[in-house]
Scaffold this motif. Structure first.
Motif, PDB file in Angstrom:
ATOM      1  N   LEU A  18      -1.811 -15.573 -14.268  1.00 51.97           N
ATOM      2  CA  LEU A  18      -0.433 -15.144 -14.513  1.00 51.97           C
ATOM      3  C   LEU A  18      -0.008 -14.089 -13.500  1.00 51.97           C
ATOM      4  O   LEU A  18       1.140 -14.072 -13.038  1.00 51.97           O
ATOM      5  N   GLY A  19      -0.935 -13.213 -13.119  1.00 54.40           N
ATOM      6  CA  GLY A  19      -0.622 -12.196 -12.118  1.00 54.40           C
ATOM      7  C   GLY A  19      -0.275 -12.800 -10.767  1.00 54.40           C
ATOM      8  O   GLY A  19       0.712 -12.391 -10.131  1.00 54.40           O
ATOM      9  N   TRP A  20      -1.069 -13.757 -10.313  1.00 51.00           N
ATOM     10  CA  TRP A  20      -0.764 -14.439  -9.047  1.00 51.00           C
ATOM     11  C   TRP A  20       0.599 -15.130  -9.129  1.00 51.00           C
ATOM     12  O   TRP A  20       1.386 -15.094  -8.172  1.00 51.00           O
ATOM     13  N   GLN A  21       0.896 -15.765 -10.261  1.00 58.23           N
ATOM     14  CA  GLN A  21       2.165 -16.479 -10.397  1.00 58.23           C
ATOM     15  C   GLN A  21       3.349 -15.521 -10.361  1.00 58.23           C
ATOM     16  O   GLN A  21       4.394 -15.817  -9.767  1.00 58.23           O
ATOM     17  N   CYS A  22       3.196 -14.346 -10.962  1.00 57.71           N
ATOM     18  CA  CYS A  22       4.282 -13.373 -10.959  1.00 57.71           C
ATOM     19  C   CYS A  22       4.535 -12.818  -9.561  1.00 57.71           C
ATOM     20  O   CYS A  22       5.662 -12.436  -9.229  1.00 57.71           O
ATOM     21  N   VAL A  23       3.499 -12.766  -8.734  1.00 54.98           N
ATOM     22  CA  VAL A  23       3.666 -12.301  -7.358  1.00 54.98           C
ATOM     23  C   VAL A  23       4.455 -13.312  -6.534  1.00 54.98           C
ATOM     24  O   VAL A  23       5.301 -12.952  -5.708  1.00 54.98           O
ATOM     25  N   SER A  24       4.205 -14.606  -6.754  1.00 53.47           N
ATOM     26  CA  SER A  24       4.893 -15.639  -5.963  1.00 53.47           C
ATOM     27  C   SER A  24       6.291 -15.949  -6.488  1.00 53.47           C
ATOM     28  O   SER A  24       7.130 -16.484  -5.748  1.00 53.47           O
ATOM     29  N   ALA A  25       6.571 -15.624  -7.749  1.00 52.28           N
ATOM     30  CA  ALA A  25       7.851 -15.993  -8.364  1.00 52.28           C
ATOM     31  C   ALA A  25       9.063 -15.495  -7.586  1.00 52.28           C
ATOM     32  O   ALA A  25      10.044 -16.248  -7.422  1.00 52.28           O
ATOM     33  N   PRO A  26       9.090 -14.242  -7.080  1.00 51.98           N
ATOM     34  CA  PRO A  26      10.272 -13.794  -6.326  1.00 51.98           C
ATOM     35  C   PRO A  26      10.569 -14.645  -5.103  1.00 51.98           C
ATOM     36  O   PRO A  26      11.746 -14.817  -4.736  1.00 51.98           O
ATOM     37  N   LEU A  27       9.535 -15.202  -4.464  1.00 53.07           N
ATOM     38  CA  LEU A  27       9.761 -16.066  -3.304  1.00 53.07           C
ATOM     39  C   LEU A  27      10.473 -17.356  -3.716  1.00 53.07           C
ATOM     40  O   LEU A  27      11.391 -17.822  -3.028  1.00 53.07           O
ATOM     41  N   TRP A  28      10.038 -17.936  -4.833  1.00 55.49           N
ATOM     42  CA  TRP A  28      10.692 -19.152  -5.325  1.00 55.49           C
ATOM     43  C   TRP A  28      12.146 -18.865  -5.718  1.00 55.49           C
ATOM     44  O   TRP A  28      13.048 -19.648  -5.404  1.00 55.49           O
ATOM     45  N   ILE A  29      12.353 -17.753  -6.404  1.00 51.74           N
ATOM     46  CA  ILE A  29      13.707 -17.417  -6.856  1.00 51.74           C
ATOM     47  C   ILE A  29      14.620 -17.126  -5.672  1.00 51.74           C
ATOM     48  O   ILE A  29      15.770 -17.589  -5.616  1.00 51.74           O
ATOM     49  N   ALA A  30      14.112 -16.373  -4.694  1.00 52.95           N
ATOM     50  CA  ALA A  30      14.936 -16.028  -3.530  1.00 52.95           C
ATOM     51  C   ALA A  30      15.373 -17.270  -2.771  1.00 52.95           C
ATOM     52  O   ALA A  30      16.509 -17.350  -2.274  1.00 52.95           O
ATOM     53  N   GLY A  31      14.485 -18.263  -2.666  1.00 52.58           N
ATOM     54  CA  GLY A  31      14.806 -19.470  -1.922  1.00 52.58           C
ATOM     55  C   GLY A  31      15.995 -20.236  -2.464  1.00 52.58           C
ATOM     56  O   GLY A  31      16.676 -20.961  -1.731  1.00 52.58           O
ATOM     57  N   VAL A  32      16.266 -20.082  -3.754  1.00 51.37           N
ATOM     58  CA  VAL A  32      17.386 -20.799  -4.380  1.00 51.37           C
ATOM     59  C   VAL A  32      18.714 -20.429  -3.736  1.00 51.37           C
ATOM     60  O   VAL A  32      19.637 -21.250  -3.658  1.00 51.37           O
ATOM     61  N   PHE A  33      18.836 -19.213  -3.227  1.00 49.94           N
ATOM     62  CA  PHE A  33      20.115 -18.693  -2.769  1.00 49.94           C
ATOM     63  C   PHE A  33      20.367 -18.910  -1.273  1.00 49.94           C
ATOM     64  O   PHE A  33      21.363 -18.429  -0.742  1.00 49.94           O
ATOM     65  N   PHE A  34      19.487 -19.649  -0.597  1.00 51.75           N
ATOM     66  CA  PHE A  34      19.641 -19.850   0.842  1.00 51.75           C
ATOM     67  C   PHE A  34      19.865 -21.323   1.167  1.00 51.75           C
ATOM     68  O   PHE A  34      19.713 -22.213   0.316  1.00 51.75           O
ATOM     69  N   ASP A  35      20.233 -21.580   2.433  1.00 51.29           N
ATOM     70  CA  ASP A  35      20.427 -22.952   2.891  1.00 51.29           C
ATOM     71  C   ASP A  35      19.061 -23.640   3.004  1.00 51.29           C
ATOM     72  O   ASP A  35      18.013 -22.986   2.889  1.00 51.29           O
TER      73      ASP A  35
END
Length: 394
Positions: A140-157
């Motif tokens: 769960l800790g590893w997943q929480c570290v990567s989550a911001p990268l996935w979320i940030a990607g939603v807002f770009f081209d």
């Protein structure tokens, strides 16, 4: 701890895979189909990278859920609801694959993170023992570290989306390959109560139905090109390659793996190797399915670089993945697989000069050769009085 004891699979239990688990797998076979179509529509380096990133996410959702269903007793009602809920969210996540780098990236990421974080958090409420609790905390800790990268990607081209999601997928995959290690915490696979034979059965069945999706793709391509002058030849070649891929695993390799596993004290690490190999094999099956469709739909055209890489990359990736698995788990040098990869490389180099249907034949022949070699080696090594053997039952 009472709840944990009630939910954990009994020690030594190797119960058969349930119908619900196979039903659950169908959502991910749909995902394999979606990934194949995405690559077929975008046969470029960028399209391949997008397909790989999406494949990593899809595979991690499936494999982590499968590990949970193997650790816990699938006869319990709580597990039924967990699998059905993940199935629902996965259906929408996988349905958005084709538009993930378009307008519906948010849906794919929302589904991915909801499953990965939600399932991990739920496991921490079940009162697991120290080893399992530590494992799921780290995951769960590893997943929480990567989550911001996935979320940030939603807002770009799409270009920047690929960068952010690629980084997120790489981080998640790295954590997976490292068994989610963290500094100062030791992991011990022999303490994980994993039903080894059951997890291998799970992987084998998913591999089989994913291969079946490739057959469906080939059949659809044949149906769309029935008037083609070479349809009988290209369709037969595509099926021959799929049969060889099936044979290379289910003829003897699965049985040898189970026999080796029966004498192994640690089922966790062989299971990790098998799971990682399955991801490689899924990527290979996607390439094979796309290559077959390209050869069937345009048999007389001379293939471009992308088509050659797809046609030969699928079989080569399949044989290479099996080679690593055989060496790591069975401890022997997989000579036939290595020779097959070498032959594929040589044939790929000259395929630019040939029509696509000839290139497809060249891609299928090494697979058939490896399958025949396996059968001959098995017959020669079998004791004289041994009964006739065939493909292992699934």
């Amino acid at each position: 701890m009472i709840r944990a004891k009630a939910l954990l699979r009994r020690e030594g239990s190797n119960d058969s895979v349930t119908h619900l688990e196979l039903f659950f797998d169908l959502v991910f076979v749909f995902a394999v189909s979606q990934l194949s179509h995405h690559l077929l529509e975008h046969p470029t380096w960028t399209g391949a990278a997008e397909t790989l990133v999406l494949l990593v996410a899809v595979y991690l959702v499936w494999t982590y859920t499968t590990w949970v269903a193997t650790l816990l007793d699938t006869a319990k009602l709580e597990l039924h609801w967990l699998l059905l809920l993940i199935m629902l969210v996965s259906l929408f996540m996988n349905a958005s694959i084709g538009a993930a780098f378009g307008d519906f990236g948010w849906l794919f990421v929302e589904g991915y993170l909801l499953i990965q974080v939600g399932r991990g958090a739920w496991m921490l409420t079940t009162g697991l023992d120290g080893t399992l609790q530590s494992h799921f905390v780290r995951t769960l800790g590893w997943q929480c570290v990567s989550a911001p990268l996935w979320i940030a990607g939603v807002f770009f081209d799409p270009e920047l989306k690929l960068v952010f999601w690629g980084a997120g997928a790489l981080l998640d995959l790295t954590g997976h390959l490292l068994a989610h290690r963290v500094p100062g915490v030791r992991t011990e696979g022999t303490h994980v109560p994993l039903a080894g034979e059951r997890i291998f059965e799970r992987f084998g069945l998913f591999y089989l139905i994913a291969l079946g999706e490739g057959i469906l793709t080939t059949g659809t391509a044949i149906a769309a090109n029935l008037e083609g002058p070479l349809i009988l030849l290209t369709g037969t070649v595509a099926l021959a390659g799929s049969v060889a891929i099936w044979w290379c695993y289910f003829y003897r390799l699965e049985r040898e793996t189970l026999d080796r596993l029966a004498s192994a004290a640690d089922h966790f690490r062989p299971g990790v190797v098998a799971g990682n190999t399955l991801m490689v094999l899924l990527a290979a099956l996607i390439l094979v399915a796309v290559g077959d469709e390209l050869a069937i739909s345009r048999p007389l055209e001379h293939p471009d670089v992308a088509t050659v890489l797809i046609l030969y990359g699928g079989p080569a990736l399949f044989l290479a993945g099996q080679a690593v698995f055989i060496q790591r788990v069975l401890g022997r040098v997989p000579g036939s697989r290595l020779v097959g990869v070498g032959v594929l490389v040589v044939l790929a180099a000259v395929s630019f000069l040939l029509p696509a249907f000839v290139a497809a034949i060249g891609a299928a022949l090494p697979l058939v050769g490896v399958a025949i070699t396996d059968a001959l080696v098995h017959r020669q090594s079998r004791p004289p009085n041994a009964r006739q053997d065939g493909p292992a039952a699934v």
